[in-house]
Design a protein around this motif. Structure first.
Motif, short mmCIF file in Angstrom:
data_model
loop_
_atom_site.label_atom_id
_atom_site.label_comp_id
_atom_site.label_asym_id
_atom_site.label_seq_id
_atom_site.Cartn_x
_atom_site.Cartn_y
_atom_site.Cartn_z
N ASP A 85 0.81 -1.22 0.00
CA ASP A 85 0.00 0.00 0.00
C ASP A 85 0.84 1.27 0.00
O ASP A 85 0.30 2.37 -0.11
CB ASP A 85 -0.94 0.01 1.21
CG ASP A 85 -1.96 -1.11 1.15
OD1 ASP A 85 -2.47 -1.37 0.04
OD2 ASP A 85 -2.23 -1.74 2.19
N ASN A 104 -3.42 11.60 -9.39
CA ASN A 104 -3.33 10.20 -9.79
C ASN A 104 -1.95 9.62 -9.51
O ASN A 104 -1.83 8.47 -9.06
CB ASN A 104 -3.67 10.06 -11.28
CG ASN A 104 -5.16 10.23 -11.54
OD1 ASN A 104 -5.97 10.15 -10.63
ND2 ASN A 104 -5.51 10.46 -12.80
N SER A 109 0.21 3.20 -5.92
CA SER A 109 0.87 2.41 -4.88
C SER A 109 1.67 1.26 -5.48
O SER A 109 1.58 0.97 -6.68
CB SER A 109 -0.16 1.85 -3.90
OG SER A 109 -0.95 0.86 -4.54
N HIS A 112 -0.51 -1.16 -7.25
CA HIS A 112 -0.87 -0.81 -8.63
C HIS A 112 0.24 -1.18 -9.61
O HIS A 112 -0.04 -1.59 -10.74
CB HIS A 112 -1.19 0.68 -8.72
CG HIS A 112 -2.36 1.09 -7.88
ND1 HIS A 112 -2.33 2.18 -7.04
CD2 HIS A 112 -3.60 0.52 -7.73
CE1 HIS A 112 -3.50 2.29 -6.43
NE2 HIS A 112 -4.27 1.29 -6.82
N THR A 115 -0.01 -5.07 -10.07
CA THR A 115 -1.17 -5.54 -10.82
C THR A 115 -1.35 -4.83 -12.15
O THR A 115 -2.34 -5.05 -12.85
CB THR A 115 -2.45 -5.37 -9.98
OG1 THR A 115 -2.59 -3.98 -9.63
CG2 THR A 115 -2.40 -6.21 -8.72
N SER A 117 -2.17 -1.82 -12.82
CA SER A 117 -3.36 -0.98 -12.81
C SER A 117 -2.96 0.43 -12.36
O SER A 117 -3.60 1.02 -11.49
CB SER A 117 -4.43 -1.56 -11.90
OG SER A 117 -3.93 -1.70 -10.57
N THR A 118 -1.91 0.94 -12.97
CA THR A 118 -1.30 2.20 -12.54
C THR A 118 -2.10 3.43 -12.93
O THR A 118 -1.85 4.52 -12.44
CB THR A 118 0.10 2.35 -13.14
OG1 THR A 118 -0.01 2.33 -14.58
CG2 THR A 118 1.02 1.22 -12.68
N GLU A 146 -7.37 7.26 -12.69
CA GLU A 146 -7.12 6.97 -11.28
C GLU A 146 -6.54 5.58 -11.14
O GLU A 146 -7.05 4.62 -11.73
CB GLU A 146 -8.43 7.07 -10.49
CG GLU A 146 -8.26 6.84 -9.00
CD GLU A 146 -9.57 6.93 -8.25
OE1 GLU A 146 -9.56 6.67 -7.02
OE2 GLU A 146 -10.60 7.24 -8.89
N PRO A 147 -5.45 5.40 -10.41
CA PRO A 147 -4.88 4.06 -10.23
C PRO A 147 -5.92 3.09 -9.68
O PRO A 147 -6.80 3.46 -8.90
CB PRO A 147 -3.75 4.29 -9.23
CG PRO A 147 -3.33 5.70 -9.49
CD PRO A 147 -4.61 6.44 -9.79
N GLY A 148 -5.78 1.84 -10.14
CA GLY A 148 -6.81 0.86 -9.87
C GLY A 148 -7.76 0.72 -11.03
O GLY A 148 -8.64 -0.15 -11.03
N GLN A 244 -6.03 -10.91 -9.30
CA GLN A 244 -6.13 -9.65 -8.57
C GLN A 244 -6.85 -8.58 -9.38
O GLN A 244 -7.39 -7.63 -8.81
CB GLN A 244 -4.73 -9.15 -8.19
CG GLN A 244 -3.95 -10.07 -7.29
CD GLN A 244 -4.46 -10.08 -5.87
OE1 GLN A 244 -5.22 -9.20 -5.47
NE2 GLN A 244 -4.06 -11.07 -5.08
N VAL A 245 -6.80 -8.72 -10.70
CA VAL A 245 -7.39 -7.70 -11.56
C VAL A 245 -7.88 -8.37 -12.83
O VAL A 245 -7.26 -9.33 -13.32
CB VAL A 245 -6.38 -6.58 -11.86
CG1 VAL A 245 -5.17 -7.10 -12.61
CG2 VAL A 245 -7.01 -5.43 -12.63
#
Length: 447
Positions: A85, A104, A109, A112, A115, A117-118, A146-148, A244-245
């Protein structure tokens, strides 16, 4: 343990005939396989190589590297050096961060990065010049979402994981893994490229032998346990190999989700995979791991062969028996001897085949130069070159007024054919690569 124990398929609950049929299917397919190893219940039950390739040679693994980077981050998390995190910007100083840190970027993290998902809309590595300060370049790129946000394959994100680890430990990623992972596994052959700023690439550039890949695969199956020691926390590998994604990749074995730098696959499998068909493929339901090095034009086609010809064997199903070829090889191209050349050396501008010069001699042989290495091409079976630091084989033949020269760089998937013609005092070369991120064909004329 320097090597994995060997056994027969039958002793590990597999049909030897089915394994032979699997090898025959690989050999007969349109995909080019170079080495393969199957481990079942911790024992090697299949090991094969297509000459001139060797299982003992180092092999460039491309994005298989990412799964090793994930493992290093897991070790660092376990050591209390960071959490997933933690914010990416917290690891870097003002000399690398942009003057204005967007919301952003501030929210991005370690999770991100792991996974992919930056929040970037494309792979950042395309915009991170390897001659630049790549960390600074990454941090300076616009983070569009937005990350995620939805998964976007991002080798630059993996490079940043390597950079973070180096900041925390003072060691490169390769140095960090040598003592904590490679040495306990008995892996002594690992090499890994690094950037101009001295950071291990992380997302690419790792080279290992086939058996070293198999040891890592077995460690995954054993959830980090090795000879009575817990080398990697079981919880890390559990999370890393779990979806995870989600993603919208087009091929069915890439649609199963992404973990921490590992892909999920069909049939409850997970894998480390690299461009052109480098695989560490784990079958947890069957206590097996399959290693493949190859030069595949279609990686999904490789996996389809596995589901069709190996998975039934692991499940104990009977399939028609097909004899395994007596010899596995990728033969040298054949043809008549080339006509004699003029003995002049022709030089070329930069091209995607890395060809710098060609000298075609009166006896029909040729000397081709790639960077600092020059290799002799003669008619017949593969000729192993004694020039350069990497194992290379060459062969040539004639096709009318053309010299056709073929080279295989044996420590990776790449091979190339160069069709050379001399006319009006210049040489034109039509090049064809077996696999490449660039177009497979090109033409270059001497300067």
């Amino acid at each position: 343990m320097s090597s994995l124990p060997r056994s027969t398929p039958d002793d590990q609950g597999l049909s030897a005939a089915a394994i032979d049929s699997f090898v025959a299917a690989l050999d007969a397919s349109e995909q080019e396989f170079q080495t393969v190893m199957l481990v079942r219940h911790g024992h090697v039950v299949l090991e094969a190589e297509w000459s001139p390739y060797r299982r003992s040679d180092l092999h460039l693994l491309y994005s298989v590297s990412k799964s090793f980077t994930s493992t290093a981050i897991g070790l660092a998390v376990d050591a209390g050096l960071l959490t997933i995190d933690d914010k990416v910007v917290s690891f870097f100083g003002p000399e690398e961060l942009p003057e204005t840190i967007s919301d952003n970027l501030a929210a991005m993290s370690v999770l991100h990065l792991l996974t992919m998902s930056t929040g970037h809309s494309e792979d950042t590595v395309q915009r991170m010049s390897r001659d630049d300060r790549m960390v600074q370049k990454f941090l300076g790129l616009k983070v569009e979402h937005e990350p995620g946000a939805p998964f976007v394959y991002n080798s630059g994100a993996t490079y940043m994981l390597s950079a973070i680890l180096q900041r925390l430990t003072g060691e490169t990623l390769l140095e960090y893994l040598r003592s904590r992972l490679f040495a306990p596994l008995g892996i002594t052959d690992a090499t890994w490229g690094s950037s101009q700023e001295g950071i291990t690439f992380g997302g690419w550039g790792l080279s290992l032998s086939t058996e070293s890949m198999a040891k890592f695969g077995q460690l995954l199956l054993q959830r980090g346990g090795w000879e009575g020691e817990q080398l990697v926390p079981a919880e890390w590998f559990e999370a890393a190999t779990t979806k995870q994604v989600s993603n919208n990749e087009p091929n069915p074995d890439w649609q199963q989700g992404y973990g921490f730098q590992f892909w999920r696959g069909r049939h409850n499998t997970y894998r480390a995979d690299g461009a052109f068909g480098q695989f560490i493929l784990a079958f947890p339901d069957h206590d097996a791991v399959l290693i493949i090095t190859s030069a595949a034009s279609t990686m999904q086609a490789e996996l389809d062969l596995i589901w069709e010809h190996l998975l039934p064997a692991l499940e104990g199903k009977e399939l028609p028996a097909v004899a395994r070829p007596e010899r596995l090889e990728i033969p040298a191209p054949t043809g008549p001897a080339p006509q004699g050349g003029d003995g002049k050396t022709y030089t070329f501008a930069e091209n995607q085949g890395y060809l710098q010069s060609v000298r075609w001699d009166a006896d029909g042989s040729a000397l081709l130069t790639f960077g600092p290495d020059s290799h002799l091409f003669t008619v017949g079976a593969w000729r192993e070159s004694d020039a350069g630091s990497e194992r290379v084989v060459t062969s040539a033949y004639g096709d009318g007024d053309a010299l056709v020269a073929t080279i295989r760089w044996l420590e990776g998937p790449h091979a190339a054919e160069f069709r050379c013609r001399i006319e009006d005092g210049r040489m034109t070369v039509d090049g064809r690569l077996n696999v490449s991120f660039a177009p497979l064909e090109f033409t270059v004329t001497s300067e």
